[in-house]
Enzyme design. Structure first.
Site, PDB file in Angstrom:
ATOM      1  N   ASP A 116     -10.885   3.350   4.994  1.00  0.00           N
ATOM      2  CA  ASP A 116     -11.161   1.970   4.802  1.00  0.00           C
ATOM      3  C   ASP A 116     -12.690   1.678   4.911  1.00  0.00           C
ATOM      4  O   ASP A 116     -13.105   0.664   4.703  1.00  0.00           O
ATOM      5  CB  ASP A 116     -10.555   1.179   5.891  1.00  0.00           C
ATOM      6  CG  ASP A 116      -9.126   0.431   5.362  1.00  0.00           C
ATOM      7  OD1 ASP A 116      -9.663   0.106   4.071  1.00  0.00           O
ATOM      8  OD2 ASP A 116      -8.445  -0.172   5.978  1.00  0.00           O
ATOM      9  N   GLN A 137      -4.282  -1.558  10.078  1.00  0.00           N
ATOM     10  CA  GLN A 137      -4.109  -2.699   9.331  1.00  0.00           C
ATOM     11  C   GLN A 137      -4.770  -3.844  10.153  1.00  0.00           C
ATOM     12  O   GLN A 137      -4.257  -3.970  11.358  1.00  0.00           O
ATOM     13  CB  GLN A 137      -2.766  -3.212   9.029  1.00  0.00           C
ATOM     14  CG  GLN A 137      -2.513  -4.187   7.985  1.00  0.00           C
ATOM     15  CD  GLN A 137      -3.031  -4.366   6.801  1.00  0.00           C
ATOM     16  OE1 GLN A 137      -3.014  -3.386   5.958  1.00  0.00           O
ATOM     17  NE2 GLN A 137      -3.978  -5.293   6.700  1.00  0.00           N
ATOM     18  N   LYS A 181       0.866  -1.119   0.102  1.00  0.00           N
ATOM     19  CA  LYS A 181      -0.069  -0.042   0.134  1.00  0.00           C
ATOM     20  C   LYS A 181       0.748   1.256  -0.036  1.00  0.00           C
ATOM     21  O   LYS A 181       0.548   2.191  -0.709  1.00  0.00           O
ATOM     22  CB  LYS A 181      -0.947   0.002   1.235  1.00  0.00           C
ATOM     23  CG  LYS A 181      -1.974  -1.235   1.241  1.00  0.00           C
ATOM     24  CD  LYS A 181      -2.809  -1.320   2.484  1.00  0.00           C
ATOM     25  CE  LYS A 181      -3.833  -2.468   2.043  1.00  0.00           C
ATOM     26  NZ  LYS A 181      -4.538  -2.702   3.437  1.00  0.00           N
TER      27      LYS A 181
END
Ligand code: NAP
Length: 280
Positions: free
Chosen positions: A119, A96, A52
Site C-alpha cells: 500500500d 485495511q 481485493k
C-alpha cells in the site's frame, strides 16, 4: 461532452497482464501472495477486502485474510504482522483502514516490512516516493497516474490542482504529478476561494470525501477531472466528489464513480504484490 476515462476497462487490461506474469512466477514456484488484515467489521472495509481477494483469485495471486475482532489488542496485531513479515508465501501485506480507535494506526503501518508494504504507507516508502524513486507507489495514486498515462494525457507543464492532502491519496498524487513536471496546487479544508483555484487546473483531482463537492463552476473548460471520492448517499447510491453530469458537460476528460479510480486501486494492489514477488 467529456470523454470518459473508463477505469473498469483499463483495470481489466492491467489485470490480464498481471495474470500472465503471475502464472509465469507460479510455474517457477514463486506464486505471488497477499495477506489482508481486517480488524473489526466495518461494512465498507469488509466489502473492500472481499473485492481485493476476489481480484487476487482471478489473477492467480494467492491471498489470505486475517479477520480479527474489533477488540483485538495492538500487541496481538503487531505479532501477526511480524509473522506475516517473515512468511515466505506472503509478498504483500494489506492493513485495511480504518483501524479501531484504540489501535495506534501509525505504529501498525510502520510494523509492516517496507519490502511487503504494497500500500506504500510505510515511512521508508513515503520517503522514497518523496525523493522520486518509489519502491511501492500507494495504490490509489498509482491508479490515477495509470489512467492519465493510458490515454496519454499530457502532464508535463500542466497546472494540476489536487483537492485533499491525505497521506493515502491527495499528498502522494501531488508528489507523483510534480515528479512528472506538472505545476501543482494542493487545496484542503482551510483553503480560501477553492473554486477559483480549481478553475486554474488543467488537471483537477478531487479526493475529499464530500459528495458532489466539485461543481461545474469550479472546472476549467476542457479540464481533465479525476474523481477519487466514494460517497454513499442516504438512498444508497454511490457518488464521487464531483457533480458528474454538469461537470462532464464542461470537462475534456472525466472519471465516473463507480467504475473509475476504484477498480484501478485494486489493479495497482495486484501490480505491487506481483512486483514484490518478482523481487524475491
Ligand atoms: P481524508 O483522509 O478524509 O482526507 C480528506 C481531505 O480532504 C483532507 O485533506 C481534507 O482537508 C480535505 N477536505 C475535507 N473537506 C474539505 C473541504 N470542504 N474543502 C477542501 N478540502 C476538504 O480522505 P481520503 O482517505 O483522502 O479519501 C478521500 C475520498 O477518496 C473519500 O471519499 C474516500 O472514500 C475516497 N477514496 C477512494 C479510493 C478509491 O479507490 N477510489 C481510495 C481511497 C479513498 P484537511 O487536511 O484540511 O482536513
Amino acid at each position: 461532452m467529456a470523454e470518459i476515462i473508463d477505469g473498469k476497462k483499463i483495470a481489466a487490461e492491467i489485470r490480464g497482464r498481471i495474470k500472465e506474469e503471475a502464472r509465469r512466477l507460479t510455474a517457477q514456484g514463486r506464486q505471488p501472495g497477499l495477506a489482508a488484515v481486517l480488524v473489526g467489521d466495518n461494512p465498507a472495509s469488509v466489502i473492500y477486502v472481499r473485492n481485493k481477494r476476489k481480484a487476487c483469485e482471478e489473477a492467480g495471486i494467492y491471498s489470505e485474510e486475517h479477520k480479527l475482532p474489533e477488540a483485538t489488542k495492538q500487541d496481538d496485531l503487531l505479532k501477526l504482522i511480524h509473522r506475516l513479515n517473515n512468511d515466505p508465501k506472503i509478498h504483500g501485506i494489506l492493513i485495511q483502514l480504518p483501524l479501531p480507535k484504540h489501535v495506534d494506526a501509525d505504529r501498525v503501518l510502520y510494523a509492516v516490512s517496507p519490502k511487503k508494504d504494497v500500500d506504500g504507507l510505510h515511512p521508508n516508502n513515503i520517503g522514497q516516493l518523496t525523493m522520486g524513486a518509489p519502491v511501492f507507489v500507494p495504490c490509489t495514486p498509482a491508479g490515477v497516474m495509470a489512467m492519465l498515462d493510458y490515454h496519454k494525457i499530457p502532464i508535463e507543464g500542466q497546472r494540476a490542482v489536487i483537492v485533499g492532502r491525505s497521506n493515502l491519496v491527495g499528498r502522494p498524487v501531488s508528489l507523483l504529478l510534480m515528479h512528472r513536471n506538472a505545476t501543482i496546487t494542493v487545496c484542503h479544508s482551510r483553503t480560501q476561494d477553492i473554486a477559483a483555484i480549481c478553475r486554474e487546473g488543467d488537471i483537477l483531482v478531487a479526493a475529499i470525501g464530500k459528495a458532489r463537492f466539485v461543481t461545474a463552476e469550479m472546472v476549467k473548460p476542457g479540464a481533465v477531472v479525476i474523481d477519487v471520492g466514494i460517497n454513499r448517499l442516504p438512498d444508497g447510491k454511490l457518488v464521487g466528489d464531483v457533480d458528474y453530469e454538469p461537470v462532464s458537460r464542461k470537462a475534456g476528460w472525466i472519471t465516473p464513480v463507480p467504475g473509475g479510480v476504484g477498480p484501478m486501486t485494486i489493479a495497482m494492489l495486484l501490480k505491487n504484490t506481483l512486483e514484490s514477488a518478482k523481487r524475491t
